[in-house]
Design an enzyme around this catalytic site. Structure first.
Site, PDB file in Angstrom:
ATOM      1  N   SER A 196      91.944 -74.032  23.677  1.00 63.02           N
ATOM      2  CA  SER A 196      91.139 -72.940  24.183  1.00 63.02           C
ATOM      3  C   SER A 196      91.584 -71.636  23.496  1.00 63.02           C
ATOM      4  CB  SER A 196      91.274 -72.874  25.705  1.00 63.02           C
ATOM      5  OG  SER A 196      90.225 -72.185  26.286  1.00 63.02           O
ATOM      6  N   ASP A 447      81.923 -79.923  26.057  1.00 61.12           N
ATOM      7  CA  ASP A 447      82.634 -78.672  26.323  1.00 61.12           C
ATOM      8  C   ASP A 447      81.768 -77.470  25.975  1.00 61.12           C
ATOM      9  OD1 ASP A 447      84.485 -76.679  26.749  1.00 61.12           O
ATOM     10  OD2 ASP A 447      85.656 -77.106  24.933  1.00 61.12           O
ATOM     11  N   HIS A 472      86.763 -80.095  27.709  1.00 60.84           N
ATOM     12  CA  HIS A 472      87.628 -79.049  27.176  1.00 60.84           C
ATOM     13  C   HIS A 472      88.987 -79.609  26.755  1.00 60.84           C
ATOM     14  CE1 HIS A 472      88.152 -74.869  26.364  1.00 60.84           C
ATOM     15  NE2 HIS A 472      89.106 -74.660  27.259  1.00 60.84           N
TER      16      HIS A 472
END
Length: 509
Positions: A196, A447, A472
């Protein structure tokens, strides 16, 4: 990231004044979990790398680490602020026995580093095969790494040093110190790993400090979210719900107007509060607006953590939680508003009360308190400007256009700063990164952050990997018996590239 955040990144239009922020921080040193925004025994030299604290054991039996603190400059790029702070980092040397053995370096993102350490099982799973030292470095202004202690969030002057550029310099300085002072590490090659926002940092660390790391794994890293069309993120969220159940996304799209109609009366507000089991009953239009923002973020978070097995990343959830949610939303168009919202209330309980232990639902909290939402809110108000919008046509949300000026004004009102709209593109190169090397960009097609990720390889050494059925940064999680074949192949390919980079580095030393 604006969501993420992420980073796990999160999106909530809910802000507080600096006075309230300061008051809250004085009451608690934990990261604030009520602010969301739209818009995981070494002989170190203690005098250099900080004092050794205690051995800490995580929730996962295979994870143990030692905690250290490193003196970092508050400002790496100026000379007037000469202060330092203690940056926390975690070490595990269980499989690191060879002179010059590799170092896997996790670039911490927006939260407590112990939480990321416990949720990055991939590094623990491959440490033995690579004979690697594991390092998890905490990002400044998150967890315990506060440049100005409890005053760090008290005003814009102290928050001024919360930038990705400063964080990257922290990582580079820590890597240099580790290699200089750890026995056997002088010739160790370092690979950056992150997910991320941490994945963005891993990629940028390789780009900005190529002498510090020989390569990087940037998992679910939306380094292009700054420059993609503003509606792309929510299109992916909607697609996840569309493919997960009949009429699922269309009924969520219809629910917004149903909320408005039901909440138009006092009786309706009372019914809505009771139906959803809210801790704080809805009483005003502003509270209804916040309620809908809470619902919106719930759907986003579900898409992000749509894992193929039970997991506890943002919340304890069942396997394939979006499919479980959609079982409650298969209605045809003829149902009443209250029937529809009854289904919505059952659906959100999949996210907030899967374990059955919630007495009521708190609309001011949507994810783990280990994430530093306030810090990310500030970062999104300075350099991390990720335009996002919805139109209610190609997505399942209420129309909400992107308005940079309104966003800028809100940031100024809250922090006394204004965002630099194009700065991330300028400082990190936008799409023009083909001159860089040795970066893996992995993304899952479930995602939402895939929308701003690198999904096609740019060269032989800037490699994009798409994970079918992946949410994710699924590839950074522990191996699991229910993993799809796609993520098993992805992890094997990532290790293949790691070995290739380490071999290349060994031939050039």
């Amino acid at each position: 990231m604006r969501h993420h955040g992420g980073h796990v990144f999160t999106i909530r239009k809910h802000v507080v004044s600096l006075y309230e922020v300061n008051k809250t921080i004085r009451l608690s040193t934990e990261t604030i979990d009520i602010i969301r925004f739209v818009c995981d025994a070494l002989a170190l030299k203690p005098q250099l790398l900080g004092r050794h604290i205690v051995r800490t054991y995580s929730q996962h039996t295979s994870v143990s680490y030692k905690t250290f603190y490193f003196d970092q400059q508050i400002d790496h790029f100026g000379f007037l602020e000469n202060g330092t702070f203690k940056q926390r980092y975690l070490l595990n040397d269980k499989h690191w026995h060879k002179e010059g053995g590799p170092i896997l370096f996790y670039t911490g993102n927006e939260g407590d580093i112990t939480w990321f350490c416990n949720n990055t099982g991939f590094m623990w799973d491959v440490a033995e095969e690579l004979g690697a030292l594991l390092v998890f470095a905490e990002h400044r202004y998150y967890g315990e790494s506060m440049p100005f202690g409890e005053e760090s969030y008290s005003n814009a002057k102290y928050l001024n040093y919360l930038t990705s550029e400063q964080a990257l310099a922290d990582f580079a300085m820590l890597i240099k110190a580790l290699k200089k002072n750890l026995p056997r590490a002088q010739n160790s090659s370092v690979i950056a790993i992150g997910g991320s926002y941490g994945g963005m940092l891993a990629a940028w660390l390789r780009m900005k400090y190529p002498s510090a790391v020989v390569g990087a794994l940037a998992a679910s890293a939306p380094i292009w979210q700054f420059i993609v069309p503003c509606g792309e993120f929510y299109k992916v969220v909607t697609h996840d719900f569309t493919i997960s159940g009949t009429n699922c996304s269309s009924n969520i799209r219809r629910s917004w107007a149903a909320v408005d109609r039901v909440s138009a009366t006092g009786e309706g507000l009372q019914w809505l509060s009771q139906e959803f089991g809210l801790c704080n009953p809805l009483k005003t239009p502003d509270e209804v607006y916040s309620f809908k923002a809470w619902l919106q973020e719930t759907w986003v978070n579900l898409a992000m953590v749509d894992y193929p097995y039970e997991a506890n990343f943002l919340q304890p959830l069942p396997a394939w939680p979006v499919k479980v949610v959609c079982r409650n939303l298969h209605f045809d168009t003829g149902v009443s508003d209250k029937q529809l919202l009854n289904g919505i209330s059952k659906a959100v309980r999949v996210y907030y009360n899967f374990t059955g232990g919630a007495v009521c639902l708190n609309t001011s909290q949507t994810a783990t308190g280990n994430l530093g939402f306030l810090g990310w809110f500030y970062q999104s108000c300075t350099e991390m400007v990720m335009p996002m919008c919805t139109d209610g046509v190609v997505d399942m949300f209420e129309p909400q256009p992107w308005n940079f000026q309104a966003f800028s004004d809100e940031c100024f009102n809250q922090f006394g700063v204004r965002p630099r709209e194009d700065w991330a593109e300028i400082v990190y190169g936008g799409r023009n990164i083909s001159d860089h090397s040795n970066i893996i960009f992995s993304n899952g097609n479930l995602d939402p952050w895939m929308s701003g990720g690198v999904t096609k390889s740019l060269s032989e050494s800037l490699v994009a990997i798409m994970i079918d059925g992946g949410a994710h940064h699924l590839d950074l999680r522990y191996n699991n018996e229910f993993d799809p074949e796609s993520v098993l192949k992805t992890r094997a390919l990532e290790v293949h590239y790691f070995k290739q980079w380490l071999k290349q580095a060994a031939t050039t030393q």
